[in-house]
Design an enzyme around this catalytic site. Structure first.
Site, mmCIF file in Angstrom:
data_model
loop_
_atom_site.group_PDB
_atom_site.id
_atom_site.type_symbol
_atom_site.label_atom_id
_atom_site.label_comp_id
_atom_site.label_asym_id
_atom_site.label_seq_id
_atom_site.Cartn_x
_atom_site.Cartn_y
_atom_site.Cartn_z
ATOM 1 N N CYS B 11 0.847 -1.196 0.000
ATOM 2 C CA CYS B 11 0.000 0.000 0.000
ATOM 3 C C CYS B 11 0.885 1.251 0.000
ATOM 4 C CB CYS B 11 -0.910 0.017 1.224
ATOM 5 S SG CYS B 11 -0.008 0.026 2.778
ATOM 6 N N CYS B 14 2.942 1.770 3.056
ATOM 7 C CA CYS B 14 4.036 0.819 3.183
ATOM 8 C C CYS B 14 5.225 1.285 2.343
ATOM 9 C CB CYS B 14 3.595 -0.566 2.722
ATOM 10 S SG CYS B 14 2.031 -1.093 3.428
#
Lengths: 327, 77
Positions: B11, B14
């Site tokens: 994501c 991340c």
């Protein structure tokens, strides 16, 4: 309370940029400036306050509370309320799901949390207050919490554990996954927590500001250019199919609350019944194809179908209720 | 040498975390290897409830947020 913002917007649009009163462009720009400032201010206040609550109830603690206390049926409501105070990040929904279920929290209770978390959170509440006022915000929060609670209870009844993907079932069979080390850190005093809370609030805000401003810009354009009552012909309250149609249209779509809410407000201003608009928004924010793709790692297609079906049904019902209560 | 694992399913947050960690390592000349852990089953082996998370030498040091450079530096001391 917000008069000074209106003054500022008027000054900017009519004095500084010397746009003419009564033109579409001026009206749209005025609305945009006023709304952006007001909403971002409110958003910051709510995000900060929720950050304070969340600082005392991080997810690890929530999981502990939900597993260790006997809650006599209130656990669905509790999970749903915890969904409100936990900042929502769609990327964490799978780890959270597994962590909860593995910790021994019933599937229905976990799903109650997962339903409410994206619907009612610090960003959605801040925007709702800014766009619709306190009363409608209260109704929204209440119905969002109930929606999660009721969906969770129904889903628990259906005994869906057998439709989890095999590796998750193995995790369950292997027994409870213990703590993850830092369950309960040493309690900090409020002043000691403050820098972290402030930092997190700014972080959340930074993440949503572009969406909020884009949403308000689209809303501003529609506000200035779409004639009053434009949508009424298609989505009026008399049209019984309007709510289910709006929700079914919304479910596959995804946008976060920050982008969709300013647009929803303009829909309402232009004649779409509030309940229909909010049901639409719940469908967009709460359920989506990207979320289904994420959940595929832990749930069989059948379970995702049942989960989405039950929640969709609950959203449609709450849309009708909204229209009855708020019109 | 330290082994740093970044747990995250790819994501945006991340990726942001990986960028911060790599920057801190490069700037401070820290002797460490950064590994991405993207498979959800591998991530759940660390029993975290929120991602992104940072694991230093198999110990979960931080989870659920994108850290600042200073925070990462403190983790790697």
């Amino acid at each position: 309370m917000f008069a000074w913002i209106q003054h500022f917007a008027d000054w900017l649009v009519y004095d500084l940029l010397s746009l003419e009163h009564g033109t579409h462009l001026a009206a749209a720009l005025d609305f945009f400036v006023y709304d952006s400032i007001k909403i971002l201010l409110l958003l910051f206040v709510v995000v900060f306050l929720m950050g304070v609550v969340n600082s005392y109830f991080p997810v690890e603690r929530v999981r502990l509370l939900l597993t260790q206390r006997r809650l006599y049926g209130l656990e669905y409501l509790m999970a749903s309320l915890f969904g409100v105070v936990t900042p929502f990040c769609s990327c964490s929904s799978v780890p959270l799901f597994i962590g909860f279920v593995r910790g021994g929290i019933p599937l229905g209770v976990t799903l109650a949390f997962l339903v409410t978390s994206p619907l009612v959170n610090e960003v959605a509440i801040g925007l709702f207050i800014g766009l619709f006022g306190l009363r409608i915000t209260a109704v929204y929060v209440l119905s969002g919490v109930l929606l999660g609670t009721v969906s969770g209870m129904i889903l628990q009844r259906l005994r869906l554990e057998r439709f989890l993907t095999p590796w998750v079932q193995q995790l369950l069979a292997a027994g409870k996954g213990g703590g993850d080390g830092a369950e309960e850190a040493a309690p900090l005093s409020f002043p000691a927590r403050l820098p972290q809370i402030w930092h997190d609030a700014l972080d959340i805000l930074k993440g949503v500001v572009p969406y909020v401003v884009a949403g308000i810009a689209v809303g501003g354009l529609m506000h200035g250019y779409v004639p009053e009552g434009f949508f009424e012909r298609y989505l009026s309250a008399d049209n019984l199919l309007a709510v289910p149609m709006a929700v079914l249209l919304a479910v596959p779509m995804y946008a976060n609350a920050s982008g969709i809410l300013p647009v929803v407000q303009v829909l309402v201003a232009k004649g779409v019944p509030l309940g229909t608009a909010i049901a639409f928004m719940m469908g967009v924010v709460g359920l989506s194809l990207p979320e289904a793709m994420l959940l595929k790692k832990v749930m069989s297609l059948r379970l995702i179908g049942i989960f989405f079906g039950v929640v969709t049904l609950c959203i449609i019902i709450s849309g009708y209720l909204f229209n009855m209560l708020l019109s | 040498m330290k082994t740093i694992k970044i747990l995250g399913t790819g994501c945006a947050r991340c990726k942001a975390t990986i960028a911060v960690v790599e920057e801190v390592i490069a700037e401070n000349g820290i002797d460490a290897r950064v590994e991405k852990v993207e498979d959800i089953q591998d991530i759940m082996a660390y029993n975290v409830l929120s991602i992104p998370a940072i694991v230093v030498d198999e110990e979960v040091k931080m989870k659920g947020k994108v850290p600042s450079k200073d925070e990462v530096k403190a983790l790697l001391q």
